[in-house]
Write a protein that holds these residues in place. Structure first.
Motif, PDB file in Angstrom:
ATOM      1  N   PRO A  15       9.831  -9.315   3.281  1.00 51.39           N
ATOM      2  CA  PRO A  15       9.875  -8.411   4.592  1.00 51.39           C
ATOM      3  C   PRO A  15       9.958  -7.044   4.227  1.00 51.39           C
ATOM      4  N   HIS A  16       9.015  -6.255   4.660  1.00 49.22           N
ATOM      5  CA  HIS A  16       8.847  -4.965   4.179  1.00 49.22           C
ATOM      6  C   HIS A  16       7.825  -4.097   5.357  1.00 49.22           C
ATOM      7  N   ASP A  17       7.987  -2.918   5.543  1.00 49.92           N
ATOM      8  CA  ASP A  17       7.062  -2.490   6.540  1.00 49.92           C
ATOM      9  C   ASP A  17       5.915  -1.858   6.082  1.00 49.92           C
ATOM     10  N   GLU A  76       0.772  -1.246  -0.184  1.00 47.50           N
ATOM     11  CA  GLU A  76      -0.172  -0.114   0.012  1.00 47.50           C
ATOM     12  C   GLU A  76       0.747   1.168  -0.082  1.00 47.50           C
ATOM     13  N   HIS A  77       2.117   1.032  -0.226  1.00 51.61           N
ATOM     14  CA  HIS A  77       2.837   2.724  -0.022  1.00 51.61           C
ATOM     15  C   HIS A  77       2.463   3.225  -1.384  1.00 51.61           C
ATOM     16  N   HIS A  78       2.732   4.680  -1.032  1.00 47.36           N
ATOM     17  CA  HIS A  78       2.337   5.496  -1.955  1.00 47.36           C
ATOM     18  C   HIS A  78       2.921   5.323  -3.551  1.00 47.36           C
ATOM     19  N   ASP A  79       4.388   5.191  -3.531  1.00 45.08           N
ATOM     20  CA  ASP A  79       4.747   4.871  -4.808  1.00 45.08           C
ATOM     21  C   ASP A  79       4.563   3.469  -5.360  1.00 45.08           C
ATOM     22  N   HIS A  80       3.517   2.834  -4.952  1.00 40.05           N
ATOM     23  CA  HIS A  80       3.007   1.609  -5.707  1.00 40.05           C
ATOM     24  C   HIS A  80       1.517   1.551  -6.064  1.00 40.05           C
ATOM     25  N   ILE A  81       0.808   2.638  -5.329  1.00 34.00           N
ATOM     26  CA  ILE A  81      -0.605   2.795  -5.572  1.00 34.00           C
ATOM     27  C   ILE A  81      -1.094   4.177  -6.063  1.00 34.00           C
TER      28      ILE A  81
HETATM   29 ZN   LIG Z   1       7.255   0.086   0.349  1.00 34.37          ZN
END
Ligand SMILES: [Zn+2]
Ligand SMILES: [Zn+2]
Length: 247
Positions: free
Chosen positions: A114-116, A53-58
């Motif tokens: 593994p990512h936040d 859901e991080h901005h640079d993906h959605i």
């Molecule tokens: Zn990310």
């Protein structure tokens, strides 16, 4: 690769009967332009597969969701958090991380990384067929703090690997824009992959079946193509090419 970096990520997969995007990290307008430059319209896109859901993906979802020809795929947790974030419904096709399913002629495998983020994933896409020389399988893994063994297995089992090579250790240490806690996050087990980690992985597994490797999500501030190329020289002879994705 339409573009990849901290300001946006979007991959394009075209097979005999499907045209799909991996992540929608650019605005709809920009996505449309980038597709247009390749002679593809948004009306021709069948699906978007979201990694997290991080901005640079959605970023593009807000407008893209209005295209009725597009099916939006995400795991249950990511779809839920995005609906909450946006405050509107998206016509999701929801799955569980680890599920294997088909979409048109694509076989899709999802696996955790593994990512936040709430439930970040990588994907493997593959098609059947035996056309000599063509790429029939792709593993996509950007945004991961390290490479767990299950992800390494997927990464080694494909013709095309897209793997993050986010930052150079020295350039990240020298960077003045990012406060120490952000640098810690980037370096952390649930942050991003450093050049050395990505390139050592390629070196260690270079006898695999890869035809091509693309280094992705390269930081503009904390990395440089020169540094990456220097590290790549250490890999030596390979039967595959290594490209660096543009932001
Ligand atoms: Zn990310
Ligand atoms: Zn990202």
């Amino acid at each position: 690769m339409l573009g990849s970096g901290s300001s946006g990520n979007c991959g394009l997969v075209i097979t005999k009967s499907s045209t799909v995007l991996i992540d929608a990290g650019f605005s709809c307008k920009r996505t449309k332009e980038m597709l247009g430059a390749r002679g593809i319209s948004l009306e021709a896109v069948d699906a978007v597969f979201i990694t997290h859901e991080h901005h640079d993906h959605i970023q593009g979802l807000r407008v893209l969701r209005k295209y009725e020809n597009i099916t939006f795929f995400a795991n249950k947790n990511t779809a839920a958090i995005l609906e909450k974030k946006f405050g509107f419904e998206i016509n999701w096709q929801v799955f569980e991380t680890g599920d294997i399913f088909t979409f048109k002629d694509l076989r899709v495998t999802s696996f955790s990384v593994p990512h936040d983020a709430i439930d970040p994933i990588g994907y493997v896409f593959s098609v059947d067929g035996n056309v000599e020389g063509t790429i029939k399988s792709l593993a996509w893994m950007t945004d991961l703090g390290y490479i767990p063994s299950h992800a390494a297995e997927y990464a080694c089992s494909v013709d095309l690997l897209v793997i993050e090579s986010n930052y150079d250790n020295k350039l990240l240490a020298m960077d003045r824009k990012r406060p120490p806690y952000v640098k810690e996050r980037i370096r952390g087990m649930c942050g991003h992959l450093a050049n050395e980690e990505a390139i050592n992985f390629i070196k260690k597994n270079k006898s695999g079946q890869w035809k091509k490797v693309i280094l992705a999500h390269v930081s503009v501030d904390c990395n440089s193509e020169y540094v990456i190329r220097k590290l790549l020289e250490e890999i030596g002879e390979t039967s595959f090419s290594v490209d660096i994705a543009r932001p």
